[in-house]
Write a protein that holds these residues in place. Structure first.
Motif, PDB file in Angstrom:
ATOM      1  N   MET A   1     -13.511  -0.520  11.762  1.00 15.38           N
ATOM      2  CA  MET A   1     -13.846   0.662  11.564  1.00 15.38           C
ATOM      3  C   MET A   1     -13.028   1.183  10.367  1.00 15.38           C
ATOM      4  O   MET A   1     -13.228   2.403  10.010  1.00 15.38           O
ATOM      5  N   THR A   2     -11.849   0.622  10.211  1.00 15.46           N
ATOM      6  CA  THR A   2     -10.977   1.466   9.399  1.00 15.46           C
ATOM      7  C   THR A   2     -11.063   0.802   7.911  1.00 15.46           C
ATOM      8  O   THR A   2     -11.248  -0.296   7.711  1.00 15.46           O
ATOM      9  N   ARG A   3     -10.885   1.814   7.005  1.00 16.89           N
ATOM     10  CA  ARG A   3     -10.908   1.266   5.618  1.00 16.89           C
ATOM     11  C   ARG A   3      -9.633   1.040   5.022  1.00 16.89           C
ATOM     12  O   ARG A   3      -8.874   1.665   5.171  1.00 16.89           O
ATOM     13  N   VAL A   4      -9.473  -0.347   4.771  1.00 14.08           N
ATOM     14  CA  VAL A   4      -8.015  -0.649   4.140  1.00 14.08           C
ATOM     15  C   VAL A   4      -8.237  -1.101   2.801  1.00 14.08           C
ATOM     16  O   VAL A   4      -9.057  -1.519   2.257  1.00 14.08           O
ATOM     17  N   ARG A   5      -7.076  -1.300   2.172  1.00 16.27           N
ATOM     18  CA  ARG A   5      -7.149  -1.863   0.556  1.00 16.27           C
ATOM     19  C   ARG A   5      -5.939  -2.753   0.775  1.00 16.27           C
ATOM     20  O   ARG A   5      -4.830  -2.632   1.264  1.00 16.27           O
ATOM     21  N   SER A   6      -5.963  -3.953  -0.006  1.00 17.60           N
ATOM     22  CA  SER A   6      -4.990  -5.034  -0.069  1.00 17.60           C
ATOM     23  C   SER A   6      -3.661  -4.600  -0.991  1.00 17.60           C
ATOM     24  O   SER A   6      -4.061  -3.856  -1.912  1.00 17.60           O
ATOM     25  N   GLN A   7      -2.517  -4.741  -0.485  1.00 15.68           N
ATOM     26  CA  GLN A   7      -1.559  -4.285  -1.100  1.00 15.68           C
ATOM     27  C   GLN A   7      -0.477  -5.280  -1.178  1.00 15.68           C
ATOM     28  O   GLN A   7       0.746  -5.025  -1.226  1.00 15.68           O
ATOM     29  N   GLY A   8      -0.857  -6.603  -1.652  1.00 11.64           N
ATOM     30  CA  GLY A   8       0.216  -7.578  -1.900  1.00 11.64           C
ATOM     31  C   GLY A   8       0.573  -8.647  -0.636  1.00 11.64           C
ATOM     32  O   GLY A   8      -0.187  -8.496   0.384  1.00 11.64           O
ATOM     33  N   PHE A   9       1.691  -9.523  -0.889  1.00 12.42           N
ATOM     34  CA  PHE A   9       1.854 -10.366   0.130  1.00 12.42           C
ATOM     35  C   PHE A   9       3.565 -10.088   0.412  1.00 12.42           C
ATOM     36  O   PHE A   9       4.330  -9.757  -0.465  1.00 12.42           O
ATOM     37  N   VAL A  10       3.904 -10.696   1.600  1.00 10.37           N
ATOM     38  CA  VAL A  10       5.193 -10.862   1.954  1.00 10.37           C
ATOM     39  C   VAL A  10       5.140 -12.153   2.434  1.00 10.37           C
ATOM     40  O   VAL A  10       4.448 -12.738   3.108  1.00 10.37           O
ATOM     41  N   THR A  11       6.523 -13.123   1.720  1.00 13.76           N
ATOM     42  CA  THR A  11       6.684 -14.530   2.499  1.00 13.76           C
ATOM     43  C   THR A  11       7.689 -14.472   3.446  1.00 13.76           C
ATOM     44  O   THR A  11       8.900 -13.752   2.943  1.00 13.76           O
ATOM     45  N   ILE A  12       7.677 -15.311   4.449  1.00 16.93           N
ATOM     46  CA  ILE A  12       8.638 -14.812   5.521  1.00 16.93           C
ATOM     47  C   ILE A  12       8.695 -16.543   5.768  1.00 16.93           C
ATOM     48  O   ILE A  12       8.009 -17.285   6.017  1.00 16.93           O
ATOM     49  N   SER A  13      10.234 -16.798   6.258  1.00 16.23           N
ATOM     50  CA  SER A  13      10.695 -18.308   6.800  1.00 16.23           C
ATOM     51  C   SER A  13      11.005 -18.190   8.318  1.00 16.23           C
ATOM     52  O   SER A  13      12.083 -17.179   8.493  1.00 16.23           O
ATOM     53  N   PHE A  14      10.502 -19.273   8.855  1.00 11.93           N
ATOM     54  CA  PHE A  14      10.995 -19.309  10.195  1.00 11.93           C
ATOM     55  C   PHE A  14      11.908 -20.815  10.495  1.00 11.93           C
ATOM     56  O   PHE A  14      11.463 -21.599   9.712  1.00 11.93           O
ATOM     57  N   ASN A  15      12.919 -20.569  11.089  1.00 11.92           N
ATOM     58  CA  ASN A  15      13.571 -21.784  11.670  1.00 11.92           C
ATOM     59  C   ASN A  15      13.338 -21.910  13.064  1.00 11.92           C
ATOM     60  O   ASN A  15      14.253 -21.166  13.944  1.00 11.92           O
ATOM     61  N   VAL A  16      12.487 -22.603  13.601  1.00 13.28           N
ATOM     62  CA  VAL A  16      12.311 -22.661  15.132  1.00 13.28           C
ATOM     63  C   VAL A  16      13.104 -23.858  15.684  1.00 13.28           C
ATOM     64  O   VAL A  16      13.205 -25.055  14.868  1.00 13.28           O
ATOM     65  N   VAL A  17      13.757 -23.587  16.796  1.00 12.26           N
ATOM     66  CA  VAL A  17      14.648 -24.784  17.217  1.00 12.26           C
ATOM     67  C   VAL A  17      13.864 -25.443  18.550  1.00 12.26           C
ATOM     68  O   VAL A  17      13.273 -24.714  19.333  1.00 12.26           O
TER      69      VAL A  17
ATOM     70  N   PHE B   1       5.922   8.922  -5.762  1.00  7.50           N
ATOM     71  CA  PHE B   1       6.415   9.515  -7.054  1.00  7.50           C
ATOM     72  C   PHE B   1       7.125  10.712  -6.718  1.00  7.50           C
ATOM     73  O   PHE B   1       8.108  11.030  -7.587  1.00  7.50           O
ATOM     74  N   PHE B   2       6.774  11.357  -5.570  1.00  5.33           N
ATOM     75  CA  PHE B   2       7.660  12.566  -5.074  1.00  5.33           C
ATOM     76  C   PHE B   2       8.756  12.365  -4.382  1.00  5.33           C
ATOM     77  O   PHE B   2       9.851  13.133  -3.957  1.00  5.33           O
ATOM     78  N   GLY B   3       9.292  11.086  -4.171  1.00  2.00           N
ATOM     79  CA  GLY B   3      10.545  10.741  -3.430  1.00  2.00           C
ATOM     80  C   GLY B   3      10.406  10.806  -1.672  1.00  2.00           C
ATOM     81  O   GLY B   3      11.110  10.388  -0.977  1.00  2.00           O
ATOM     82  N   ASN B   4       8.994  10.955  -1.287  1.00  5.06           N
ATOM     83  CA  ASN B   4       8.512  10.838  -0.009  1.00  5.06           C
ATOM     84  C   ASN B   4       8.548   9.327   0.479  1.00  5.06           C
ATOM     85  O   ASN B   4       7.791   8.451  -0.188  1.00  5.06           O
ATOM     86  N   ASP B   5       8.875   9.158   1.706  1.00  2.25           N
ATOM     87  CA  ASP B   5       8.644   7.714   2.194  1.00  2.25           C
ATOM     88  C   ASP B   5       7.247   7.576   2.841  1.00  2.25           C
ATOM     89  O   ASP B   5       6.860   8.298   3.666  1.00  2.25           O
ATOM     90  N   VAL B   6       6.552   6.615   2.232  1.00  3.79           N
ATOM     91  CA  VAL B   6       5.085   6.392   2.307  1.00  3.79           C
ATOM     92  C   VAL B   6       5.070   4.868   2.747  1.00  3.79           C
ATOM     93  O   VAL B   6       5.771   4.070   2.486  1.00  3.79           O
ATOM     94  N   VAL B   7       4.075   4.539   3.535  1.00  4.16           N
ATOM     95  CA  VAL B   7       3.816   3.380   4.000  1.00  4.16           C
ATOM     96  C   VAL B   7       3.232   2.397   2.764  1.00  4.16           C
ATOM     97  O   VAL B   7       2.450   2.823   2.015  1.00  4.16           O
ATOM     98  N   ARG B   8       3.850   1.342   2.689  1.00 10.37           N
ATOM     99  CA  ARG B   8       3.478   0.518   1.576  1.00 10.37           C
ATOM    100  C   ARG B   8       2.661  -0.791   1.959  1.00 10.37           C
ATOM    101  O   ARG B   8       1.872  -1.441   1.004  1.00 10.37           O
ATOM    102  N   GLY B   9       2.620  -1.034   3.067  1.00 13.87           N
ATOM    103  CA  GLY B   9       1.745  -2.176   3.840  1.00 13.87           C
ATOM    104  C   GLY B   9       2.163  -2.613   5.188  1.00 13.87           C
ATOM    105  O   GLY B   9       3.057  -2.224   5.571  1.00 13.87           O
TER     106      GLY B   9
END
Length: 92
Positions: free
Chosen positions: A76-92, A12-20
């Motif tokens: 031991m770390t408290r975490v919160r779910s923050q969505g999903f990222v879809t990634i595609s691989f082309n393996v040769v 909200f303040f324009g600072n770069d923060v971790v999103r996930g």
């Protein structure tokens, strides 16, 4: 081998923060592979820490990406779910 993702964005303040954070193993078999990575962010443990991090604009984040890849000690770390990222691989 794994790919470890650290996604950052403005708050909200324009600072770069971790999103996930997220990690996925790279497939070995040839062909096109699509993986969906569940993202998560670390949470403050107390209300005072939550207020302080909101007020200062400094949210909790991991300093070492190995924490995300290995998973050791993460129970031991408290975490919160923050969505999903879809990634595609082309393996040769």
């Amino acid at each position: 081998p794994q790919i470890v993702l650290s996604v950052y964005g403005p708050d909200f303040f324009g600072n770069d923060v971790v999103r996930g954070y997220g990690a996925v193993h790279i497939p070995f078999t040839p062909g096109r592979h699509t993986r969906t990575i569940a993202m998560f962010v670390p949470e403050s443990t107390s209300r005072l820490q939550k207020f302080t991090s909101w007020f200062t604009g400094r949210r909790p984040e991991f300093t070492d990406p190995k924490v995300v890849a290995q998973g050791e000690g993460r129970e031991m770390t408290r975490v919160r779910s923050q969505g999903f990222v879809t990634i595609s691989f082309n393996v040769v």
